[in-house]
Motif scaffolding. Sequence first.
Motif, PDB file in Angstrom:
ATOM      1  N   ASP A 126      43.914  59.557  47.005  1.00 17.29           N
ATOM      2  CA  ASP A 126      42.685  59.195  47.722  1.00 17.29           C
ATOM      3  C   ASP A 126      41.700  58.633  46.714  1.00 17.29           C
ATOM      4  N   LEU A 127      41.026  57.560  47.069  1.00 18.73           N
ATOM      5  CA  LEU A 127      40.014  56.936  46.221  1.00 18.73           C
ATOM      6  C   LEU A 127      38.695  56.877  46.976  1.00 18.73           C
ATOM      7  N   VAL A 128      37.611  57.218  46.268  1.00 18.23           N
ATOM      8  CA  VAL A 128      36.262  57.144  46.833  1.00 18.23           C
ATOM      9  C   VAL A 128      35.356  56.565  45.756  1.00 18.23           C
ATOM     10  N   GLU A 129      34.574  55.554  46.115  1.00 19.22           N
ATOM     11  CA  GLU A 129      33.651  54.940  45.171  1.00 19.22           C
ATOM     12  C   GLU A 129      32.220  55.296  45.540  1.00 19.22           C
ATOM     13  N   LYS A 130      31.444  55.645  44.507  1.00 17.88           N
ATOM     14  CA  LYS A 130      30.019  55.910  44.697  1.00 17.88           C
ATOM     15  C   LYS A 130      29.295  55.485  43.428  1.00 17.88           C
TER      16      LYS A 130
ATOM     17  N   GLU B 110      45.235  74.340  45.854  1.00 22.48           N
ATOM     18  CA  GLU B 110      44.575  74.342  47.154  1.00 22.48           C
ATOM     19  C   GLU B 110      45.612  74.601  48.233  1.00 22.48           C
ATOM     20  N   ASN B 111      45.128  75.044  49.362  1.00 20.67           N
ATOM     21  CA  ASN B 111      45.974  75.183  50.540  1.00 20.67           C
ATOM     22  C   ASN B 111      45.440  74.180  51.551  1.00 20.67           C
ATOM     23  N   ARG B 112      46.267  73.221  51.904  1.00 22.04           N
ATOM     24  CA  ARG B 112      45.881  72.202  52.882  1.00 22.04           C
ATOM     25  C   ARG B 112      46.853  72.264  54.044  1.00 22.04           C
ATOM     26  N   ASP B 113      46.318  72.584  55.192  1.00 25.00           N
ATOM     27  CA  ASP B 113      47.129  72.677  56.412  1.00 25.00           C
ATOM     28  C   ASP B 113      48.320  73.609  56.227  1.00 25.00           C
ATOM     29  N   GLY B 114      48.101  74.740  55.543  1.00 26.57           N
ATOM     30  CA  GLY B 114      49.147  75.729  55.352  1.00 26.57           C
ATOM     31  C   GLY B 114      50.135  75.411  54.243  1.00 26.57           C
ATOM     32  N   GLN B 115      49.900  74.356  53.498  1.00 24.92           N
ATOM     33  CA  GLN B 115      50.803  73.933  52.420  1.00 24.92           C
ATOM     34  C   GLN B 115      50.093  74.089  51.073  1.00 24.92           C
ATOM     35  N   GLU B 116      50.763  74.756  50.132  1.00 23.84           N
ATOM     36  CA  GLU B 116      50.237  74.839  48.772  1.00 23.84           C
ATOM     37  C   GLU B 116      50.351  73.465  48.122  1.00 23.84           C
ATOM     38  N   VAL B 117      49.256  73.016  47.503  1.00 24.37           N
ATOM     39  CA  VAL B 117      49.253  71.712  46.845  1.00 24.37           C
ATOM     40  C   VAL B 117      48.597  71.830  45.475  1.00 24.37           C
ATOM     41  N   LEU B 118      48.993  70.911  44.620  1.00 25.76           N
ATOM     42  CA  LEU B 118      48.361  70.722  43.322  1.00 25.76           C
ATOM     43  C   LEU B 118      47.435  69.525  43.466  1.00 25.76           C
ATOM     44  N   VAL B 119      46.187  69.666  43.024  1.00 24.60           N
ATOM     45  CA  VAL B 119      45.189  68.602  43.134  1.00 24.60           C
ATOM     46  C   VAL B 119      44.632  68.306  41.745  1.00 24.60           C
ATOM     47  N   LEU B 120      44.650  67.029  41.377  1.00 22.78           N
ATOM     48  CA  LEU B 120      44.065  66.579  40.114  1.00 22.78           C
ATOM     49  C   LEU B 120      43.123  65.419  40.415  1.00 22.78           C
ATOM     50  N   THR B 121      42.047  65.321  39.664  1.00 23.37           N
ATOM     51  CA  THR B 121      41.109  64.209  39.855  1.00 23.37           C
ATOM     52  C   THR B 121      40.842  63.521  38.523  1.00 23.37           C
ATOM     53  N   ARG B 122      40.526  62.255  38.641  1.00 21.74           N
ATOM     54  CA  ARG B 122      40.070  61.461  37.504  1.00 21.74           C
ATOM     55  C   ARG B 122      38.970  60.541  38.015  1.00 21.74           C
ATOM     56  N   LYS B 123      37.984  60.251  37.150  1.00 26.03           N
ATOM     57  CA  LYS B 123      36.886  59.349  37.503  1.00 26.03           C
ATOM     58  C   LYS B 123      36.966  58.107  36.636  1.00 26.03           C
ATOM     59  N   PHE B 124      36.647  56.971  37.246  1.00 29.20           N
ATOM     60  CA  PHE B 124      36.702  55.682  36.566  1.00 29.20           C
ATOM     61  C   PHE B 124      35.394  54.932  36.785  1.00 29.20           C
ATOM     62  N   ARG B 125      34.873  54.355  35.731  1.00 36.18           N
ATOM     63  CA  ARG B 125      33.715  53.461  35.866  1.00 36.18           C
ATOM     64  C   ARG B 125      34.270  52.098  36.248  1.00 36.18           C
ATOM     65  N   ALA B 126      34.722  52.009  37.479  1.00 33.43           N
ATOM     66  CA  ALA B 126      35.346  50.791  38.000  1.00 33.43           C
ATOM     67  C   ALA B 126      35.235  50.828  39.514  1.00 33.43           C
ATOM     68  N   GLY B 127      35.277  49.653  40.102  1.00 33.29           N
ATOM     69  CA  GLY B 127      35.229  49.563  41.551  1.00 33.29           C
ATOM     70  C   GLY B 127      36.516  50.070  42.179  1.00 33.29           C
ATOM     71  N   ILE B 128      36.414  50.459  43.421  1.00 30.11           N
ATOM     72  CA  ILE B 128      37.553  51.016  44.135  1.00 30.11           C
ATOM     73  C   ILE B 128      38.714  50.022  44.226  1.00 30.11           C
ATOM     74  N   GLU B 129      38.415  48.737  44.376  1.00 29.58           N
ATOM     75  CA  GLU B 129      39.476  47.724  44.467  1.00 29.58           C
ATOM     76  C   GLU B 129      40.281  47.647  43.167  1.00 29.58           C
ATOM     77  N   ASP B 130      39.592  47.766  42.032  1.00 30.00           N
ATOM     78  CA  ASP B 130      40.266  47.718  40.739  1.00 30.00           C
ATOM     79  C   ASP B 130      41.169  48.945  40.557  1.00 30.00           C
TER      80      ASP B 130
ATOM     81  N   PRO C 259      44.431  50.670  52.406  1.00 28.94           N
ATOM     82  CA  PRO C 259      43.738  50.067  51.267  1.00 28.94           C
ATOM     83  C   PRO C 259      42.242  49.933  51.545  1.00 28.94           C
ATOM     84  N   PRO C 260      41.420  50.122  50.568  1.00 29.95           N
ATOM     85  CA  PRO C 260      41.707  50.556  49.208  1.00 29.95           C
ATOM     86  C   PRO C 260      41.444  52.036  48.994  1.00 29.95           C
ATOM     87  N   GLY C 261      41.642  52.854  50.005  1.00 31.35           N
ATOM     88  CA  GLY C 261      41.225  54.241  49.862  1.00 31.35           C
ATOM     89  C   GLY C 261      42.278  55.310  49.847  1.00 31.35           C
ATOM     90  N   ARG C 262      43.470  55.043  50.397  1.00 32.13           N
ATOM     91  CA  ARG C 262      44.403  56.161  50.517  1.00 32.13           C
ATOM     92  C   ARG C 262      45.818  55.662  50.707  1.00 32.13           C
TER      93      ARG C 262
END
Length: 178
Positions: free
Chosen positions: A108-112, A8-28, A78-81
């Motif tokens: 960055d963490l987001v719970e839904k 991705e390009n974020r604010d003019g900077q090349e970045v590597l982005v990886l995601t993982r999902k957890f069946r857990a609350g954001i605090e955990d 805490p607990p998001g970023r």
Amino acid sequence: MRITGRRENRDGQEVLVLTRKFRAGIEDVWAAVSDPDRMRRWIGTWSGDPAAGSIAFRMTAEGDDVPEEVYDIESCEPPGRFAVRSRAAAPFSEDGSGERVHWALRVDLVEKDGVTTLTFVQALADGPLGPDMVASVGPGWEYYLDRLVAAMDGTDVDAVAWSDYESGSAAYRALFTD
């Protein structure tokens, strides 16, 4: 190895982005990526006083010879970023002869609906170093994030074998080659 990272390009900077999902609350999940004792299970540990603006981090998953590195805390919500940047520029190449780069990392963490999504971002060096750097760090972050998944699932973190990730270098290099 199937790569999960994306460019991705974020604010003019090349970045590597990886995601993982957890069946857990954001605090955990927050505790798993920020508490030094929980981090020790999958990547390393840190010491110091974050309120002072920096911490010393040491990767314990790579053996006892890895030195501590000081990271300045750019944001911590805490607990998001959180975002950190290595204080010292480290040589990129394995033999220490390459360009020196700062490591800029963000989580960055987001719970839904009881599922927390972790988004990991690493800024990459500009120019020709970008593809070379991502060829190394891409498989590395896949490995560490899968160790985090194992730690969160309560499975054997040591069963995540680095040898399964080494083959991802070419795919990551291709992802970042224009």
